[in-house]
Design an enzyme around this catalytic site. Structure first.
Site, PDB file in Angstrom:
ATOM      1  N   ASN A 123       0.843  -1.206   0.000  1.00  0.00           N
ATOM      2  CA  ASN A 123       0.000   0.000   0.000  1.00  0.00           C
ATOM      3  C   ASN A 123       0.876   1.252   0.000  1.00  0.00           C
ATOM      4  OD1 ASN A 123      -2.391   1.356  -0.140  1.00  0.00           O
ATOM      5  ND2 ASN A 123      -3.193   0.635   1.811  1.00  0.00           N
ATOM      6  N   HIS A 159      -8.594   3.211   8.144  1.00  0.00           N
ATOM      7  CA  HIS A 159      -8.976   1.834   7.833  1.00  0.00           C
ATOM      8  C   HIS A 159     -10.358   1.478   8.361  1.00  0.00           C
ATOM      9  CE1 HIS A 159      -4.770   1.010   6.667  1.00  0.00           C
ATOM     10  NE2 HIS A 159      -5.278  -0.026   6.033  1.00  0.00           N
TER      11      HIS A 159
END
Length: 503
Positions: free
Chosen positions: A334, A366
């Site tokens: 990521n 998240h």
């Protein structure tokens, strides 16, 4: 459309022996539609003969259609998010606008996460997946906040007050509404990561409008696109087969724990996490190929003169699977979100708060499922251990090739065990099942981690090379290296240079 999707699913069944869930299929068709739109944009729209506003309108309208195709009228939610942020940037002073936009964007995202948590526990998993559009909103949040902070830097700071990274993405004037809207909803990155900065997107538009740039075109991205799409299809097929046949919830199942050996469970966890990563690998490779097809992502040439299309890549799979440290693993996973966290949090907070602030932003971004926070807490321990271990132990193994190889083999095995232990909550997501797993292995990872933190002395490296290596990302272009300089806890040098479902 149902007939077309059914025909595609039949072809999928013929290829891998199983049909895809409808939500997965719609999303995958959306990704390939995005890829087709990027190809069309590059070869027919992004030309000096096509008005600039029409180019922006095309990317925006097509991107909105892609979102509606996947999630229907839920498009209203991100539109409200984007419109409100634009209004805040227009009416508020530059000194405070970015803070209000940050709170607004994170609030919208938090509502999405809460909605997703409620759906997880009140509807079937397939229904929840089909209704889950948090992935695109997460990317929108990155775009909205990075643009707001870029405007803040451009209007309130001098060049001497900005880091090199902030200078690279600074904005001196407010974009028009069409430019802003097109950046947020462009068809290249509306459905999934990786995230790109505003200057990356507008650079592509302006380059296409510039007649002089057409005389020196970039190398063809065809090979990069084809190879990434082929790899993505293979990986996604393996994910679908593995996800259908291997239940990740067995990791915390009482009967499974009681009837299997620790070695069998370790192998099972390794395979389960590999399957979980495959989902992200496949989606991010497809999204990377989509950007490349549009002309974004050229990162220069290799030493052999071959073009590199890795500037907007979100993963480096080989570096992840064969990482010899938690830092190496995180540096290659990521990547673009790591850049956003550094740009927004790490570079702007006090040194004593920077690391915690970066982790906190990552956790909230998240979502609110307990598994994320357990994973971040556990990996934080392992990252700290790795930094101390590297500085203290590694110099003693650098005097001969055999000892260096021994050190690399040991750290590779230790990293795999740390990932298998620390990332399980990311898959299980729930507090009760995550704690049950840790209890089944006697919290051994936490005990060893904390024990090593207490045992290993706080000594500085005896080798300059060791410190340099410890903070140097591996095998990236100069842009990515400068933007990714995050050490075990997001960086060692605060002011140094620094680039699915779909998180």
């Amino acid at each position: 459309m149902g007939i077309v999707l059914n025909a595609i699913n039949t072809a999928v069944e013929f290829a891998i022996g199983m049909r895809m869930p409808e939500g997965h299929l719609v999303f995958l068709v959306g990704l390939f539609s995005s890829l087709a739109g990027s190809y069309f944009f590059k070869h027919f729209i992004n030309k000096p003969t096509v008005p600039r506003d029409f180019q922006l309108m095309f990317t925006c309208v097509y991107g909105l259609w892609l979102f509606c195709f996947c999630w229907g009228w839920n498009i209203i939610f991100p539109i409200c998010d984007v419109v409100l942020s634009y209004i805040l940037l227009k009416v508020l002073p530059s000194k405070i606008a970015h803070k209000f936009v940050f709170v607004s964007a994170l609030s919208f995202l938090s509502v999405c996460h809460i909605k997703n948590v409620v759906a997880k526990y009140t509807t079937s998993s397939i229904t929840a997946y089909a209704a889950d559009f948090t992935g695109p909103v997460m990317i929108l949040t990155q775009k909205i906040t990075s643009l707001a902070f870029g405007l803040h830097d451009g209007n309130t700071k001098s060049d001497d007050e900005m880091t090199p990274n902030q200078k690279q993405h600074v904005l001196r004037k407010m974009p028009s509404f069409l430019e802003y809207f097109a950046y947020m909803f462009n068809c290249f990155g509306i459905l999934a990561a990786p995230f790109i900065f505003y200057d990356d997107f507008m650079g592509l538009i302006d380059e296409g409008c510039n007649k002089e740039s057409q005389n020196t075109p970039r190398p063809s991205s065809a090979l990069a696109v084809i190879s990434k799409v082929a790899a993505a299809l293979i990986i996604l097929a393996l994910f679908l087969i593995g996800d259908e046949n291997i239940r990740c919830d067995l990791i915390a199942d009482d009967e499974f724990i009681a009837t299997t050996s620790i070695f069998y469970r370790a192998v099972f966890i390794y395979i389960t996490l590999l399957i979980a990563r495959a989902k992200y690998y496949g989606v991010w490779l497809l999204s990377d190929a989509t950007y490349n097809a549009a002309g974004l992502g050229f990162g220069g040439f290799t030493e052999l003169g071959r073009p590199k299309w890795d500037k907007v890549s979100n993963i480096h799979i080989i570096n992840i699977e064969f990482a010899t440290g938690m830092k190496n693993y995180i540096d290659n996973w990521n990547i673009r979100t790591l850049m956003w966290i550094r740009y927004l949090a790490y570079e702007r907070l006090d040194r004593n708060l920077a690391t915690m602030g970066a982790f906190a932003l990552s956790a909230v971004w998240h979502g609110f499922l307990p598994g994320y926070y357990l994973m971040f807490f556990t990996c934080h321990i392992f990252l700290t251990v790795q930094r101390k271990f590297r500085r203290t132990v590694r110099p003693h193994f650098q005097h001969a090739q055999a000892s260096r190889m021994l050190y690399d083999v040991f750290t590779f095995c230790a990293t795999q065990l740390a990932i298998m232990y620390g990332v399980v909550p990311f898959v299980l997501l729930e507090w009760s099942t995550s704690i049950k797993f840790y209890r089944s292995v006697w919290f051994i990872g936490h005990i060893i981690g904390v024990g090593l933190l207490l045992i290993i002395p706080n000594t500085k490296s005896t080798s300059k090379t060791s410190d340099a290596d410890a903070t140097k990302p591996s095998q990236y272009s100069s842009v990515n290296r400068s933007e990714k300089l995050m050490t075990s806890q997001f960086a060692s040098h605060r002011n140094g240079h620094y680039d699915v479902r779909h998180r």
